[in-house]
Write an enzyme that holds these catalytic residues in place. Structure first.
Site, mmCIF file in Angstrom:
data_model
loop_
_atom_site.group_PDB
_atom_site.id
_atom_site.type_symbol
_atom_site.label_atom_id
_atom_site.label_comp_id
_atom_site.label_asym_id
_atom_site.label_seq_id
_atom_site.Cartn_x
_atom_site.Cartn_y
_atom_site.Cartn_z
ATOM 1 N N SER A 192 -11.453 -18.254 -22.288
ATOM 2 C CA SER A 192 -10.558 -18.613 -21.189
ATOM 3 C C SER A 192 -10.715 -20.097 -20.903
ATOM 4 O O SER A 192 -11.838 -20.610 -20.820
ATOM 5 C CB SER A 192 -10.902 -17.813 -19.927
ATOM 6 O OG SER A 192 -10.225 -18.358 -18.806
ATOM 7 N N GLY A 194 -4.137 -13.123 -4.045
ATOM 8 C CA GLY A 194 -3.319 -11.940 -3.830
ATOM 9 C C GLY A 194 -2.024 -11.972 -4.610
ATOM 10 O O GLY A 194 -1.074 -11.272 -4.269
ATOM 11 N N LEU A 195 -1.958 -12.780 -5.671
ATOM 12 C CA LEU A 195 -0.745 -12.895 -6.484
ATOM 13 C C LEU A 195 -0.885 -12.166 -7.814
ATOM 14 O O LEU A 195 -0.090 -12.347 -8.722
ATOM 15 C CB LEU A 195 -0.406 -14.370 -6.728
ATOM 16 C CG LEU A 195 -0.229 -15.215 -5.464
ATOM 17 C CD1 LEU A 195 0.153 -16.645 -5.827
ATOM 18 C CD2 LEU A 195 0.805 -14.602 -4.527
ATOM 19 N N SER A 196 -1.936 -11.360 -7.920
ATOM 20 C CA SER A 196 -2.118 -10.426 -9.023
ATOM 21 C C SER A 196 -2.354 -11.087 -10.372
ATOM 22 O O SER A 196 -1.701 -10.771 -11.361
ATOM 23 C CB SER A 196 -0.919 -9.476 -9.110
ATOM 24 O OG SER A 196 -1.298 -8.271 -9.723
ATOM 25 N N GLY A 227 -7.760 -15.055 -6.590
ATOM 26 C CA GLY A 227 -8.060 -14.531 -5.264
ATOM 27 C C GLY A 227 -6.971 -14.751 -4.239
ATOM 28 O O GLY A 227 -7.181 -14.528 -3.044
ATOM 29 N N HIS A 264 0.824 -1.212 0.000
ATOM 30 C CA HIS A 264 0.000 0.000 0.000
ATOM 31 C C HIS A 264 0.863 1.270 0.000
ATOM 32 O O HIS A 264 0.433 2.321 0.476
ATOM 33 C CB HIS A 264 -0.959 0.000 1.192
ATOM 34 C CG HIS A 264 -2.052 -1.015 1.061
ATOM 35 N ND1 HIS A 264 -3.199 -0.784 0.346
ATOM 36 C CD2 HIS A 264 -2.161 -2.275 1.548
ATOM 37 C CE1 HIS A 264 -3.973 -1.859 0.401
ATOM 38 N NE2 HIS A 264 -3.364 -2.781 1.108
ATOM 39 N N TYR A 280 -10.495 -1.172 -0.405
ATOM 40 C CA TYR A 280 -9.211 -0.705 -0.916
ATOM 41 C C TYR A 280 -9.296 0.788 -1.237
ATOM 42 O O TYR A 280 -8.421 1.579 -0.861
ATOM 43 C CB TYR A 280 -8.855 -1.520 -2.157
ATOM 44 C CG TYR A 280 -7.495 -1.237 -2.755
ATOM 45 C CD1 TYR A 280 -6.438 -2.120 -2.560
ATOM 46 C CD2 TYR A 280 -7.262 -0.123 -3.558
ATOM 47 C CE1 TYR A 280 -5.191 -1.893 -3.128
ATOM 48 C CE2 TYR A 280 -6.026 0.115 -4.130
ATOM 49 C CZ TYR A 280 -5.000 -0.782 -3.914
ATOM 50 O OH TYR A 280 -3.769 -0.543 -4.477
ATOM 51 N N ASP A 301 1.798 -3.902 -9.291
ATOM 52 C CA ASP A 301 1.502 -5.227 -9.819
ATOM 53 C C ASP A 301 1.817 -5.321 -11.306
ATOM 54 O O ASP A 301 2.444 -6.281 -11.775
ATOM 55 C CB ASP A 301 0.029 -5.570 -9.596
ATOM 56 C CG ASP A 301 -0.334 -5.668 -8.128
ATOM 57 O OD1 ASP A 301 0.584 -5.633 -7.283
ATOM 58 O OD2 ASP A 301 -1.540 -5.773 -7.825
#
Length: 372
Positions: A64, A116-118, A114, A31, A216, A164
């Site tokens: 996808s 958090g590894l972008s 989901g 952040h 966020y 990211d």
């Protein structure tokens, strides 16, 4: 390559090319990017692969391998869900005046969703990298990252910083990427854990949190308001933390304390890495987590237990990584303590009736590139 086979099956032709962009782990500097601060991420071995061919019209056809139904976007404003991240890149490039037509696209990804590894940045960057080459746009890697960020900010509606996308676009194998998010200057920092008998474990809590839901954005507003009250362009400019905190209260005070001290932690970690004192960065990881938990208030019970039990199991240090409210933690662990950490974290989750987290090592990987 299954993405090529799927492209043939979907469109009856060979793709013009195949590109890959990785996800990322942020070693430290959370952040801080949208506060013009410092970050130290690295790319992970997992990412998004895209087989793409250009079209003569402006239609974007998407498939996808992680989603059942293919999608055809006659206009970009039809995009929903995951397709917004792709459509956003086309939109930004066209808005900037680039002559970008349509494309046939097949996506395959192995970044845990989901976690958090972008995965979203990897998707944006792989599309931007491919379009840059297909349409001969002449963009630099940083310009591709900025395009991807703008797509997420202005098209998706997620007010993320640049970290990211920059990590996905610019990272180098075996190195972390130090970035000054104001000047956009970068420097590669050697990050060879194996030679020091260490591993960096990712602990995927399995807790998903959709960052565009407002939490966020609220944290970002807190930071912007604090900087405004201090008469500064950004919290990166605080030079007298004690004096700044005395002028602030509540959430603005807490957010400021985190951002300023986190910037100092990034610089301290870089100093230790350059000195070869890799094991000593663990204490700074611990301090970062406490600050994110108590001052920035973006942790959650599952992340806290992951961090606390990892340290109890023998980790040199641990912290949550990513935007927060779920996702993953990281733990710096000596080779001989890896199994102890795994067992301790898994047992702590079981005692609370939670599903076992996924735990796997991450090594610094290369950034976005063409594969075929």
């Amino acid at each position: 390559m299954r993405v090529v086979e799927a492209f043939r099956e979907s469109y009856g032709a060979e793709p013009v090319g195949v590109w890959h962009a990785p996800g990322r782990v942020n070693l430290i500097g959370e952040h801080t990017d949208y506060n013009d601060g410092f970050v130290l991420p690295f790319a992970v071995p997992w990412g998004v692969t895209a087989a793409i061919s250009p079209r003569e019209d402006e239609v974007v056809r998407l498939r996808s391998l992680q989603v059942d139904e293919p999608v055809t976007l006659a206009t970009l404003d039809q995009a929903e869900g995951w397709t917004r991240y792709v459509a956003g890149v086309f939109w930004v490039l066209r808005e900037a005046g680039h002559q970008v037509g349509g494309a046939d696209v097949v996506i395959d990804g192995d970044v845990p969703q989901g976690a958090g590894l972008s995965s979203s940045a990897a998707l944006e960057v792989v599309v931007g990298t491919a379009l840059n080459e297909l349409y001969e746009l002449g963009l630099t890697k940083m310009e591709i990252a900025l395009t991807a960020q703008k797509a997420e900010n202005d098209f998706v509606g997620m007010p993320c910083g640049i970290m990211d996308q920059a990590a996905s676009a610019l990272a180098e194998e075996g190195k972390a990427l130090f970035m000054d998010c104001r000047s956009l200057s970068t420097r590669s920092i050697p990050f060879d854990l194996a030679s020091h008998g260490l591993q960096l474990l990712i602990i995927n809590t399995g807790v998903r949190h959709e960052l565009p839901d407002g939490q966020y954005a609220r944290r970002r507003r807190d930071c912007e308001n604090a900087a405004k009250h201090l008469g500064l362009d950004a919290l990166r400019d605080v030079t007298d933390l004690g004096g700044a905190l005395a002028r602030l209260s509540g959430d603005e005070r807490r957010r400021t304390q985190h951002v300023v001290t986190e910037n100092h932690r990034v610089e301290a970690v870089i100093g230790l890495l350059r000195a070869g004192a890799v094991r000593e960065i663990g204490a700074l990881l611990n301090a970062s987590h406490l600050s994110l938990r108590d001052q920035f208030e973006v942790s959650c019970a599952e992340l806290d237990v992951a961090v606390e039990s990892a340290v109890k199991g023998g980790a040199r240090g641990a912290r949550m990584t990513g935007g927060g409210f779920g996702g993953s933690a990281i733990a710096l662990v000596t080779d001989e303590r890896v199994e102890s950490v795994r067992e301790t974290v898994t047992r702590a989750y079981a005692e609370r009736g939670w599903a076992a987290p996924e735990i796997y090592p991450a090594t610094p990987a290369a950034g976005a590139r063409r594969l075929v």
